[in-house]
Design a protein around this motif. Structure first.
Motif, short mmCIF file in Angstrom:
data_model
loop_
_atom_site.label_atom_id
_atom_site.label_comp_id
_atom_site.label_asym_id
_atom_site.label_seq_id
_atom_site.Cartn_x
_atom_site.Cartn_y
_atom_site.Cartn_z
N ARG A 353 0.59 -1.21 -0.12
CA ARG A 353 0.15 0.00 0.26
C ARG A 353 1.10 1.03 0.14
N LEU A 354 0.82 2.12 -0.70
CA LEU A 354 1.44 3.29 -0.80
C LEU A 354 0.08 4.58 -0.09
N ASN A 360 -4.81 6.56 -1.42
CA ASN A 360 -3.89 4.80 -1.11
C ASN A 360 -4.18 4.45 -3.15
N VAL A 361 -3.05 4.26 -3.14
CA VAL A 361 -2.77 2.92 -3.89
C VAL A 361 -2.57 2.17 -3.61
N ARG A 405 -7.71 4.75 -4.54
CA ARG A 405 -8.62 5.54 -3.67
C ARG A 405 -7.97 6.94 -3.07
N LEU A 406 -9.54 7.29 -3.74
CA LEU A 406 -9.08 8.75 -2.85
C LEU A 406 -9.80 9.69 -2.22
N ASP A 407 -9.56 10.31 -1.53
CA ASP A 407 -10.73 10.70 0.25
C ASP A 407 -10.33 12.70 0.32
N THR A 408 -11.21 12.77 0.12
CA THR A 408 -10.23 14.19 1.04
C THR A 408 -10.79 14.69 2.05
#
Length: 408
Positions: A353-354, A360-361, A405-408
């Motif tokens: 996990r990056l 996250n990737v 995944r993108l979560d602002t």
């Protein structure tokens, strides 16, 4: 200009052995190369960019999830029997693409909302099959499955805060999400695939104190895209923090999920979860049990199903984690999966996990051993070989997945 010479024809090895060799090479190269490629492509934040952002009640984000599942039975239709997510095998599968916008309901701004759209193979299983006397999809179900959220909420100034929600929202039942980046493993368990991922209706939840939270729900049914009748169903949740690192959750469902709305045929379902988190280790156990009398069958026999799973996840160091999940699912009467069977599986996962600010990737390599026994049990096979009838009792899968995944 001279014409291009045609490429010489090379015989294509379609045998299972040839497919196996190509799939293994593909999985190996991708597993070795993806973390290196992602480390190069993902730009590290510039110095000072990780300073605390100005707080906002508004958020947006999304998920992209693709996988390749190598099934050693090489089924003709490339399908995984008795599953509603990650159903495609022996091909690259765009399982989920999702985007959303959300406004939190807070003390300073009490109205909230969620709206999101989704697509991919994992949304196909959200539409129920039509079963005479039991169930049928709602009008436009194949379009409505592309909504991931569509609700409004209000934080009422009662007690410690009463959160009211109306519309399409995340199911209060279950330990796992339909979105793989939110889970400890890539593939979901059988018990998760046969419980609600989404619900449509109204809900209310409130913290009684620092240790206890309760919720009540009135929803349109166990499957939100089905229309068995015009009566609502009911649900309740209790979340108890028994110790600093230990949380116990009990979810209950009760309602009519057949054409007959006589209470004698109402469905009862219980979902029990216990989770312990500390430092880099997560341990959890989940147990589901459901029952209803079959209104459409002679004599109205009582049907029964249950599932259980254990979860263990350990962050080894930095981006590397490992996990294991044994599970079972018993559909005694074939009420939920459509087959009288006992499903068993054990899943082992290696995760890289990056993590970057707000995104996250995740690369996962996963192995599964599945077994299905019973009158109608089994998994799909390749029927071009000597065995052209029946199903396989066991199956082995190796899965490579990549999710962002993108979560602002």
């Amino acid at each position: 200009m001279s014409p291009l010479r045609p490429r010489p024809m090379v015989p294509y090895d379609c045998s299972p052995c040839g497919q196996f060799r190509r799939s293994c090479r593909l999985l190996f190269y991708a597993w070795i190369g993806l973390p290196i490629l992602l480390s190069v492509l993902c730009v590290h934040p510039a110095r000072g960019e990780d300073a605390e952002d100005t707080h906002s009640d508004w958020h947006h984000g999304g998920i992209v999830d693709v996988s390749y599942a190598l099934n050693l039975h090489y089924p003709d239709d490339h399908r995984w029997r008795s599953k509603s997510t990650t159903t495609h095998v022996n091909e690259w599968a765009p399982n989920m693409v999702m985007g959303y916008v959300r406004k939190d309901a807070t003390v300073n701004s009490r109205w909230g909302l969620e709206f999101g759209l989704q697509a991919g193979y994992d949304t196909d299983g959200l539409v129920p099959a039509a079963v005479p006397g039991r169930d049928k999809p709602v009008d436009g179900a194949d379009t409505l499955r592309h909504l991931s959220r569509a609700n409004v909420s209000y934080l009422a100034p009662l007690g410690n805060g009463l959160l009211l929600t109306a519309g399409l929202f995340n199911s209060f039942i279950g330990y796992q999400s339909i979105y793989s980046p939110l889970n400890l493993h890539y593939t979901r368990s059988y018990m998760a695939d046969h419980a609600p991922y989404f619900m449509f209706g109204v809900g209310a939840s409130t913290p009684i104190n620092e240790s206890l939270t309760v919720g009540l729900y009135v929803i349109n049914g166990f499957s939100y895209l089905s229309h068995a009748n015009d009566q609502p169903s009911y649900g309740g949740q209790v979340v108890y923090k028994a110790a600093p690192h230990l949380i116990v959750t009990e979810n209950l469902y009760y309602g009519p999920d057949q054409s007959s709305t006589n209470p004698h045929f109402w469905r009862f379902f219980s979902d029990s979860i216990i989770e312990w988190r500390h430092d880099r280790i997560i341990l959890a156990a989940a147990y589901d049990v459901g029952t209803e009398n079959a209104a459409e069958q002679p004599g109205h026999p009582r049907t029964f199903w249950m599932g259980a799973a254990l979860f263990a996840h350990w962050n080894l160091t930095g981006p590397w984690s490992v996990g294991v999940r044994p599970e079972l699912y018993w559909d005694r009467n074939g009420r939920i999966t459509g087959s009288e069977q006992l499903l068993k599986a054990i899943t082992s996962t290696v995760e890289y996990r990056l993590s970057y600010p707000k995104q996250n990737v995740i690369v996962r390599l996963e192995h599964r051993y599945d077994q299905s026994t019973g009158t109608d049990g089994g998994f799909f096979i390749n029927r071009t070989g000597p065995d052209t009838t029946g199903f396989a009792r066991d199956q082995q899968l190796v899965l490579l997945s990549l999710a962002w995944r993108l979560d602002t």
